[in-house]
Design a protein around this motif. Structure first.
Motif, short mmCIF file in Angstrom:
data_model
loop_
_atom_site.label_atom_id
_atom_site.label_comp_id
_atom_site.label_asym_id
_atom_site.label_seq_id
_atom_site.Cartn_x
_atom_site.Cartn_y
_atom_site.Cartn_z
N MET A 73 48.24 61.70 30.88
CA MET A 73 49.12 62.43 31.79
C MET A 73 50.27 63.02 30.99
O MET A 73 50.91 62.34 30.20
CB MET A 73 49.69 61.48 32.86
N LYS A 74 50.54 64.27 31.17
CA LYS A 74 51.63 64.93 30.47
C LYS A 74 52.95 64.41 30.99
O LYS A 74 53.19 64.33 32.18
CB LYS A 74 51.55 66.45 30.67
N LYS A 75 53.86 64.05 30.06
CA LYS A 75 55.16 63.51 30.44
C LYS A 75 56.23 64.58 30.33
O LYS A 75 56.42 65.19 29.28
CB LYS A 75 55.54 62.33 29.53
N PRO A 76 56.96 64.87 31.41
CA PRO A 76 57.98 65.90 31.38
C PRO A 76 59.23 65.43 30.65
O PRO A 76 59.51 64.24 30.56
CB PRO A 76 58.30 66.12 32.87
N TYR A 87 40.70 57.82 37.68
CA TYR A 87 41.37 58.22 36.45
C TYR A 87 41.98 59.62 36.57
O TYR A 87 41.49 60.47 37.30
CB TYR A 87 40.41 58.14 35.26
N TRP A 88 43.07 59.82 35.82
CA TRP A 88 43.89 61.02 35.92
C TRP A 88 43.12 62.31 35.62
O TRP A 88 43.19 63.27 36.39
CB TRP A 88 45.09 60.90 34.99
N GLU A 139 39.98 63.08 35.78
CA GLU A 139 39.03 63.42 36.84
C GLU A 139 39.76 63.88 38.10
O GLU A 139 39.30 64.78 38.81
CB GLU A 139 38.15 62.21 37.15
N ALA A 140 40.92 63.25 38.39
CA ALA A 140 41.70 63.64 39.56
C ALA A 140 42.25 65.06 39.42
O ALA A 140 42.24 65.85 40.38
CB ALA A 140 42.84 62.65 39.79
N VAL A 141 42.71 65.39 38.22
CA VAL A 141 43.23 66.74 37.96
C VAL A 141 42.11 67.77 38.12
O VAL A 141 42.30 68.85 38.69
CB VAL A 141 43.84 66.83 36.55
N LYS A 142 40.94 67.44 37.60
CA LYS A 142 39.79 68.35 37.70
C LYS A 142 39.43 68.62 39.16
O LYS A 142 39.07 69.73 39.54
CB LYS A 142 38.60 67.76 36.96
N LYS A 143 39.54 67.58 40.00
CA LYS A 143 39.15 67.71 41.41
C LYS A 143 40.24 68.36 42.26
O LYS A 143 39.94 69.18 43.14
CB LYS A 143 38.79 66.34 41.97
N THR A 179 51.81 60.49 42.22
CA THR A 179 50.94 60.12 41.09
C THR A 179 51.07 58.64 40.72
O THR A 179 50.75 58.26 39.60
CB THR A 179 51.29 60.98 39.86
N LEU A 180 51.54 57.83 41.62
CA LEU A 180 51.86 56.43 41.32
C LEU A 180 50.75 55.66 40.60
O LEU A 180 51.02 55.05 39.56
CB LEU A 180 52.26 55.72 42.60
N PRO A 181 49.51 55.62 41.08
CA PRO A 181 48.50 54.78 40.40
C PRO A 181 48.24 55.20 38.97
O PRO A 181 48.06 54.36 38.08
CB PRO A 181 47.26 54.94 41.28
N TRP A 182 48.23 56.49 38.72
CA TRP A 182 47.96 56.98 37.37
C TRP A 182 49.15 56.74 36.45
O TRP A 182 48.98 56.54 35.25
CB TRP A 182 47.58 58.46 37.42
N GLU A 183 50.35 56.75 37.01
CA GLU A 183 51.54 56.48 36.21
C GLU A 183 51.53 55.04 35.70
O GLU A 183 51.93 54.75 34.57
CB GLU A 183 52.80 56.75 37.03
#
Length: 300
Positions: free
Chosen positions: A1-4, A98-99, A101-105, A116-120
Motif C-alpha cells: 500500500m502506498k504511504k502518503p 489482500y490490497w 487484489e482489492a485495488v484491481k477490483k 482501508t482499515l484491514p489492509w492498513e
C-alpha cells in the motif's frame, strides 16, 4: 500500500473536517486506546513479555499517534475504518483479502473513500516483522503502537458502517458515546488480562474474521441507543455545553443506562482488542525468527 506523506498546507482545512464533518474524527478515545495497548502488554507470552513490559510507557503513550496524525495528514483518516455496508449484502465475499487484489477490483480511490482499515493493519504487521528481524527498536515500538491502534479500531462496530456517528438516523454523537464516554466512565473497573495471545497462522484472515464479528454489532449499537433514548428527556440525556464547546456531552445517568443496555459489549470489545493486539505483536516476532530483544528499551 502506498504511504502518503505529510501535507502541512492542509492542516487547518483537515482539522475542521476532522472535528466537525468527517468519519475521520472517530476512533476509540485516547483513554481507551492507551488502555488497550497497555493491557496488550500483559497479553503476550512470557518469551516476549519482558520486552514489552520494559517499553510499556512508550507503547501506552504512543497508542494515540495515528489519531494525532489525522490532524496533519489528510490521507490518514481512511486507515481507521471500512464502510462494509458499501459493498453490498455480502461484503466479506465481495472484498479481496489482500490490497493489490482489492485495488484491481475496486480502484484505490474507491477503497480510500470507504476505508482501508484491514489492509492498513497488514501493512504495519509486515513493518513490525521486518523491524523485529533488524532489531530496529524505534520501528518495533512505532509499529507495535500503531498496530495496537488499528486493531482496536477494528473492534469498534461504528467503524464498519457508513452511518458511523448515527448521522443518518438522528443519533449524532453515538460514536463518542460508545467508544469514549463508556470506557472513560467504567474502564478503570475492567479487569486486566494475563496472557491470551496466540500465534496467527494467517494475520490477514484474522483481521477479516475480527471484522466479521464486529460488523453485526453495529445495528445493535444503534438500536440500543434509540431504545434508551426513548426513556430520557433532552435535559436528562445531555449536559449543557461549556462556552464555545461543540462536543456533545452526555449525563452520567445516560451513559450508565446505555452501557447497561449494551450488556457489557464495550468492555468485551476492549478486552478482545487487547488480546488481538498482543497476538499480532507475538506473530510478527515469531515470523521474524524470535530475535533476542534483551536490552532494547525506549527513552520515552
Amino acid at each position: 500500500m502506498k504511504k502518503p506523506g505529510y501535507n502541512i498546507s492542509l492542516v487547518f482545512t483537515t482539522l475542521f473536517c476532522i472535528l466537525f464533518l468527517s468519519p475521520n474524527a472517530f476512533s476509540w478515545g485516547f483513554y481507551a486506546h492507551k488502555k488497550i495497548n497497555r493491557m496488550a502488554v500483559y497479553g503476550v507470552p512470557t518469551a516476549l513479555s519482558s520486552f514489552y513490559k520494559r517499553n510499556i510507557e512508550y507503547i501506552t503513550k504512543h497508542a494515540v499517534d495515528p489519531d494525532k496524525l489525522k490532524f496533519v495528514d489528510s490521507a490518514e483518516g481512511p486507515h481507521h475504518y471500512i464502510n462494509l455496508d458499501h459493498y453490498g449484502s455480502l461484503p466479506f465475499a465481495a472484498l479481496p483479502k489482500y490490497w493489490k487484489e482489492a485495488v484491481k477490483k475496486y480502484t484505490e480511490d474507491t477503497l480510500n473513500k470507504y476505508g482501508t482499515l484491514p489492509w492498513e493493519i497488514i501493512y504495519w504487521e509486515n513493518k513490525l516483522t521486518d523491524a523485529f528481524k533488524k532489531k530496529d527498536l524505534k520501528m518495533i515500538l512505532r509499529a507495535s503502537a500503531t498496530i495496537g491502534h488499528y486493531v482496536a479500531d477494528a473492534h469498534v462496530p461504528l467503524h464498519t458502517i457508513s452511518n458511523y456517528n448515527g448521522q443518518k438516523k438522528n443519533q449524532v454523537g453515538i460514536h463518542a458515546l460508545w467508544e469514549s464516554a463508556i470506557p472513560e466512565a467504567f474502564g478503570d473497573s475492567y479487569p486486566h488480562i494475563n496472557g491470551g495471545a496466540v500465534y496467527l497462522k494467517d494475520p490477514a484472515a484474522t483481521i477479516w474474521n475480527i471484522l466479521k464479528q464486529t460488523y453485526p454489532l453495529a445495528p445493535v449499537v444503534l438500536a440500543d441507543e434509540r431504545e434508551v433514548s426513548s426513556h430520557f428527556t433532552k435535559s436528562q440525556k445531555y449536559l449543557p455545553l461549556k462556552n464555545e464547546e461543540h462536543k456533545i456531552r452526555y449525563t452520567p445517568a445516560y451513559i450508565a443506562a446505555y452501557n447497561k443496555a449494551l450488556n457489557g459489549m464495550v468492555e468485551k470489545q476492549l478486552r478482545s482488542s487487547a488480546i488481538d493486539v498482543a497476538s499480532f505483536w507475538y506473530t510478527a516476532w515469531v515470523n521474524a525468527g524470535q530475535p533476542d530483544l534483551s536490552g532494547l528499551r525506549a527513552s520515552n
